[in-house]
Design a protein around this motif. Structure first.
Motif, short mmCIF file in Angstrom:
data_model
loop_
_atom_site.label_atom_id
_atom_site.label_comp_id
_atom_site.label_asym_id
_atom_site.label_seq_id
_atom_site.Cartn_x
_atom_site.Cartn_y
_atom_site.Cartn_z
N TRP A 72 0.84 -1.20 0.00
CA TRP A 72 0.00 0.00 0.00
C TRP A 72 0.87 1.25 0.00
O TRP A 72 0.55 2.25 -0.64
CB TRP A 72 -0.93 0.03 1.20
CG TRP A 72 -2.18 -0.74 1.00
CD1 TRP A 72 -2.57 -1.85 1.69
CD2 TRP A 72 -3.20 -0.49 0.04
NE1 TRP A 72 -3.78 -2.29 1.22
CE2 TRP A 72 -4.19 -1.48 0.21
CE3 TRP A 72 -3.39 0.45 -0.95
CZ2 TRP A 72 -5.33 -1.54 -0.57
CZ3 TRP A 72 -4.53 0.40 -1.73
CH2 TRP A 72 -5.48 -0.58 -1.54
N ILE A 75 2.08 1.84 -3.51
CA ILE A 75 0.96 2.28 -4.35
C ILE A 75 0.69 3.77 -4.12
O ILE A 75 0.57 4.55 -5.06
CB ILE A 75 -0.31 1.45 -4.06
CG1 ILE A 75 -0.12 0.02 -4.58
CG2 ILE A 75 -1.55 2.10 -4.69
CD1 ILE A 75 -1.20 -0.95 -4.10
N THR A 111 -8.54 3.90 -5.27
CA THR A 111 -7.47 3.45 -4.38
C THR A 111 -7.79 3.74 -2.92
O THR A 111 -7.62 2.89 -2.05
CB THR A 111 -6.14 4.13 -4.77
OG1 THR A 111 -5.85 3.82 -6.13
CG2 THR A 111 -5.00 3.68 -3.89
#
Length: 146
Positions: A72, A75, A111
């Motif tokens: 994460w 990202i 997201t």
């Protein structure tokens, strides 16, 4: 003093500019650029926090979209750098940045929605920013600089 009636093809309204939305949309586009830069910065901070330490964010059990916190982090870091770049392009008046801003803000909403269980407050703030960015970029009808 009496005002004359508008001639055909003219209007009395003077607050609407050539963009169809008036100053709100044009000012909103500039504000959208600033918000994309802020959202990009927040994503970079979220990413660095996730990469630096696996225990920064809450552990989520039995979540469908469960990733490692470091994943994460990467990202958010990558998305944040791209958001910073596109936000800067919008502030510079680049025509490509408007469409890219809408697309990336949409990707950021998705997201952050998937990331919601890890940090709900940050995710909701980012989603709200992205929704405004999409609205502002889609309502401004002025011709962007190329």
């Amino acid at each position: 003093m009496a005002q004359s009636a508008p001639t055909p093809g003219t209007s009395r309204r003077t607050d609407v500019g050539s963009n169809g939305g008036g100053g709100w949309a044009a000012g909103g586009t500039m504000f959208a650029g600033v918000l994309l830069v802020v959202d990009g910065f927040l994503s970079v901070v979220k990413g660095i926090a996730g990469i630096a330490s696996d225990d920064v964010y809450a552990r989520v059990n039995n979540y469908v979209f469960k990733f490692d916190v470091s994943a994460w982090g990467w990202i958010h870091l990558i998305l944040g750098v791209i958001l910073l770049f596109v936000g800067w392009g919008i502030l510079q008046g680049a025509g490509w940045a408007r469409g890219a801003g809408v697309g990336l803000a949409s990707l950021s909403i998705i997201t952050n929605f998937v990331w919601l269980p890890y940090q709900p407050v940050w995710a909701i703030v980012s989603i709200a920013i992205d929704v405004f960015v999409i609205w502002a970029l889609c309502t401004d009808r002025s011709k962007p600089a190329v």
